[in-house]
Design a protein around this motif. Structure first.
Motif, mmCIF file in Angstrom:
data_model
loop_
_atom_site.group_PDB
_atom_site.id
_atom_site.type_symbol
_atom_site.label_atom_id
_atom_site.label_comp_id
_atom_site.label_asym_id
_atom_site.label_seq_id
_atom_site.Cartn_x
_atom_site.Cartn_y
_atom_site.Cartn_z
ATOM 1 N N LEU A 84 2.262 3.164 -3.206
ATOM 2 C CA LEU A 84 1.373 3.917 -4.082
ATOM 3 C C LEU A 84 1.468 5.406 -3.775
ATOM 4 O O LEU A 84 1.585 5.813 -2.613
ATOM 5 N N SER A 144 -0.864 7.361 -3.757
ATOM 6 C CA SER A 144 -2.063 7.718 -2.985
ATOM 7 C C SER A 144 -2.064 7.137 -1.574
ATOM 8 O O SER A 144 -3.100 7.103 -0.917
ATOM 9 N N SER A 145 -0.914 6.662 -1.104
ATOM 10 C CA SER A 145 -0.806 6.229 0.291
ATOM 11 C C SER A 145 -0.861 7.460 1.203
ATOM 12 O O SER A 145 -1.091 8.579 0.735
ATOM 13 N N LEU A 148 0.831 -1.212 0.000
ATOM 14 C CA LEU A 148 0.000 0.000 0.000
ATOM 15 C C LEU A 148 0.862 1.258 0.000
ATOM 16 O O LEU A 148 0.572 2.232 -0.697
ATOM 17 N N GLN A 201 -6.249 4.687 -4.687
ATOM 18 C CA GLN A 201 -5.287 3.592 -4.546
ATOM 19 C C GLN A 201 -5.525 2.535 -5.625
ATOM 20 O O GLN A 201 -4.575 1.972 -6.175
#
Length: 887
Positions: free
Chosen positions: A388, A390-391, A385, A857
């Motif tokens: 990314l 968008s974490s 995760l 994500q």
């Protein structure tokens, strides 16, 4: 709270004013005690309630504001010093901030005490939030209703008007009014029972009065009314019970009951503070959005995460139940006794509970080797995760209620626990635990920020933890260490850069320098003193040429070696120079680096081919996981290439599967059981004819009534293989078994498999199940998880989602994390730019509040596959051809 297993990738001051843009209540009054009285109506599916809130007046005030949501306020009164200040204050409501304000004539003086009394009506909703209803089947087939609660993060306001912020701790005295035959539970033990006249029916009912709680946050308040059976243990200082509604075999609660007793004793000893409540109840709830919830003294669980039929469940299920129970019990200290002051400190709850559950599991079940699994489970979940764009940072600023649910993810839980594991390794376990004990003792019944933890750990260790650890919790992401060697000079050059799965890190995204513990393994052992605090550093090449960074993978980073070094490490693995954690972590790094372009995917395939003599479950688990990652990225590519990848996987796995066999005995160890089951399933699904035939045979016997023909460890595997290589007949039998089975684990196995059927008619039937009435809303992600395994399923899911979006949004409101999970499951399987464009086009006109992070994500995940395929599509095809796996 323990998250569900959805099967996807997946500081500031106290509570005054609107700190840092947060939506907070006015700080003019501070709650000290609540007396809550509630009476549920199982006929009208509503509840009547009154709450008297004692407050300290912090400023001269002519108003008070509390959080409410979906409550009808019938009357209110403000009093102080025994005098009524206002018998009918003016009530105004702000829907967007979920605040009700009570204005009154006159004024409350600063420094005085006052009471706000409110009568209200609420709805026993079916959304698994607030005070809600859960339904179940009684043994006689009739329907039963249980009234229960789920308050975290911001749903206590649905059950009673309150100051619904974690820093505003108060004491709670709960009274529940119910029919005499029903069981009433709350956080505390029962003080007394009296007979009362029901406000709803006018009949005589019982009022169950509970003792007053210690200071606690509103999100931990809990109460339950309904038919319940229980098993009890008196082997701890206070009574410990497991409850379940009729229709569930309460004897299946014994494992969790005994484990809870053992765990409470252990945590008291390790944390240095006694469990402070007079009892511990654990309750199986038939409708439950998460895995479990740590309400103080009254933990609620999904049925499948609490009740365990050891005869009908496999080793993996037993491990999951143990981990969830120990996670929730750790929360009794981390979260309940000491609570983060605001939700950006959620990791102080969830990271600690996750770490503690693995720590205690390792002590109780050393033969499970959980720290090995940790590398392929928690660490990889966090790294996946966090790779990314968008974490988010571990300490992520959240302002509104609909943002909070989205941070109950792999960053708060897995990365948070990995940070603690990293510190524990760095400081040494004894010093780390001493710091933890100081932290708990200093802040008991209070609220903390991350800096308070660093201060206690620094005091115990004498090391400046704030400086060392700040980047790990306040900044997003983690580094990849590129390792190059200069053999002439006998040196190793190490450089860190931000790692993104998409492989397109921009200079402005690569400014953070993380303090990295290098932990270099050589033939002489592990050097824990080496650290990288700067961009790059030159290290002396150890004599003997063997070295590996990140020993046992306790550090949060990827390591990129040269192809020649990777080859040497592969040989070192065969020579026994690398631990299980090292081997699994090295494979994980290689796979992730291929995804992002640091290495060629063909190099990873060659590396995995060289691991065919590997003997350990955890390493094979990672090998299979990495190949599955490649297969999912190549999902929509040429069939010859997809078939070639499947043939390679079959060649790798089948010999091991046949050698281990698929018979189980009591002599098999816990890990061996899971190992056999995994190899059997993967070989079968990748086309091993012998195993497919064996699975079909077991399936036929099992469905004909011979329950002994199918061991619980491979029940799901056999169902899955039967569906992939079968059709309508197998589908109908599994659906029939789902409908007749009473064991939650068996029912879940059935649902998880259905999506494997590829026939378009069966795909449509699977999707029709979601809102067809026989699958609970808590389980809607289960049938679709199988659809992600084949192209037609992925496309059909998205088409179904776009057609049924309004119904999805209505049934799974954005306040529930299930919506974000469903969006991710139904979109993240895509791999092409056109598919990504379709996802973006669909959501551009939608209100993305409550699931925007999951959506971003998912889109990031698709982007990474698009760029990976563009880079390595031909590379993989060439490798498969050269190695004889495709023509």
């Amino acid at each position: 709270m323990c998250r569900t297993q959805a099967g996807v990738d997946m500081t500031g001051g106290g509570a005054s004013g609107s700190s840092q843009g947060r939506e907070l209540l006015p700080a003019n009054v501070v709650p000290r005690h609540y007396h809550v009285t509630l009476e549920p109506d199982f006929e009208k599916l509503t509840f009547e309630g009154t709450v008297v809130i004692d407050v300290d007046v912090a400023e001269d005030s002519s108003s008070m504001a509390v959080n409410t949501l979906e409550l009808d306020i019938r009357s209110a009164k403000v009093s102080s010093g025994g005098q009524t200040i206002s018998s009918a204050p003016r009530v105004s409501r702000d829907e967007s901030t979920q605040v009700s304000k009570f204005d009154f004539d006159g004024s409350l003086a600063k420094g005085s005490q006052a009471q706000l009394e409110i009568s209200f009506t609420g709805h026993l909703n079916d959304k698994m939030v607030g005070f809600y209803r859960s339904t179940y089947k009684r043994p006689d087939g009739s329907d039963g209703i249980l009234a229960t609660t789920q308050m975290e993060p911001t749903d206590a306001r649905r059950a009673f008007p309150c100051f619904d912020e974690p820093a505003l701790k108060a004491k709670f005295t709960i009274t529940l009014v119910a029919d005499k035959k029903l069981t009433c539970l709350s956080n505390m033990d029962v003080a007394s029972e009296t007979e009362v006249q029901s406000k709803i029916s006018g009949t005589t009912k019982k009022a169950v009065h509970f003792n007053t709680s210690p200071l606690m946050s509103t999100y931990l308040v809990a109460f339950i009314v309904g038919e319940l059976n229980y098993v009890e243990s008196l082997d701890f200082r206070v009574p410990v019970r497991v409850y379940a509604p009729p229709g569930q075999d309460i004897e299946h609660g014994r494992f969790s009951l005994d484990l809870a007793v053992k765990t409470l004793k252990f945590y008291e000893k390790v944390f240095g503070i006694d469990f402070p409540l007079p009892k511990m109840d654990q309750v199986a709830i038939p409708d439950f959005a998460q895995g479990a919830m740590e309400n103080w003294g009254l933990i609620t669980y999904r049925v499948v995460d609490l009740l365990l039929d050891e005869k009908a469940s496999g080793a993996a299920t037993k491990e999951r139940v143990a981990e969830v129970v120990q996670h929730e019990l750790a929360h009794q200290w981390f979260g309940n006794l000491v609570t983060m002051d605001w939700w950006e400190g959620l990791w102080l709850n969830e990271g600690f509970a996750t770490w503690a559950s693995w720590y205690s599991c390792n002590v109780f079940y050393p033969e499970w080797h959980v720290w090995q699994t940790y590398v392929t489970d928690n660490l990889q979940s966090a790294l996946s995760l966090d790779s990314l764009r968008s974490s988010h940072p571990i300490e992520v600023p959240v302002k509104r209620a609909d943002e909070i649910n989205q941070i109950f993810d792999a960053i708060s839980y897995s990365k948070g626990s990995c940070v603690l594991r990293m510190i524990s390794t760095y400081l040494g376990e004894d010093i780390f635990l001493e710091g933890v004990r100081q932290y708990l003792k200093k802040h008991a019944y209070g609220n903390t920020q991350t800096g308070d933890l660093w201060a206690s750990l620094s005091a115990a260790s004498g090391k400046p933890l704030q400086e060392i650890m700040s980047a790990w919790t306040k900044k997003v992401g983690y580094p990849v260490l590129t390792v190059t060697e200069n053999e002439e000079e006998g040196s190793v050059h190490v450089k860190q850069n931000r790692f993104l799965r998409t492989g397109d890190t921009k200079p402005e995204e690569d400014e953070v320098l993380y303090p990295v513990f290098l932990s270099m393994r050589t033939k002489d052992g592990v050097d824990k003193s080496l650290a990288l605090n700067e961009r790059e550093r030159v290290l002396e090449l150890p004599s003997g040429d063997f070295f590996k960074l990140n020993a046992n993978h306790t550090g949060i980073y990827r390591t990129s070696y040269t192809p020649s070094r990777l080859e040497k490490l592969g040989k070192a693995a065969k020579e026994g120079l690398l631990t299980v954690e090292d081997r699994a972590g090295m494979i994980a790094d290689a796979g992730a680096l291929a995804t992002s372009g640091y290495q060629k995917t063909s190099g990873v395939l060659s590396l995995l081919k060289g691991f065919d003599s590997e003997t350990e479950f955890v390493v094979w688990n990672e090998i299979i996981g990495r190949l599955a990652g490649i297969q999912s990225a190549w999902m929509f590519e040429d069939k010859a290439v997809r078939d070639g990848l499947e043939a390679f996987l079959r060649d790798l796995v089948s010999p091991k599967a046949h050698k281990m066999g698929w018979q189980f005995s009591d002599n098999d160890g816990h890990v061996e059981q899971q190992f056999k089951a995994m190899m059997f399933e993967v070989a079968g699904l990748s086309g091993d004819e012998t195993i497919i035939a064996a699975a079909r045979d077991m399936f036929a016997k099992f469905m004909s009534g011979d329950r002994a023909a199918l061991h619980p460890n491979i029940r799901k595997s056999v169902f899955t293989i039967a569906l992939k290589f079968g059709g309508e007949q197998e589908y109908n039998k599994i659906l029939e078994h789902y409908r007749s089975a009473t064991n939650s684990d068996e029912r879940n196995s059935c649902l998880r498999c259905l999506g494997r059927a590829k026939d378009p008619i069966l795909v449509e039937r699977t999707l029709a199940l979601l809102f067809g009435g026989e699958v609970k809303d808590q389980d809607v992600y289960l049938p679709v998880s199988g659809l992600r395994s084949h192209p037609a399923g992925i496309e059909a899911m998205f088409a179904w989602m776009t057609t049924n979006w309004d119904e999805i949004y209505r049934r799974l409101p954005p306040g529930l994390s299930i919506l974000g999970n469903m969006v991710m499951i139904m979109t993240s399987g895509f791999t092409t730019q056109d598919q990504l464009s379709n996802v973006e086009k669909f959501f551009v006109s939608k209100n993305n509040n409550g699931y925007d992070q999951s959506l971003e994500q998912s889109k990031d995940s698709i982007r990474s596959k698009v760029s990976w395929l563009a880079r390595d599509g031909e590379d993989v095809a060439a490798w498969l051809k050269a190695n004889g796996y495709s023509a």
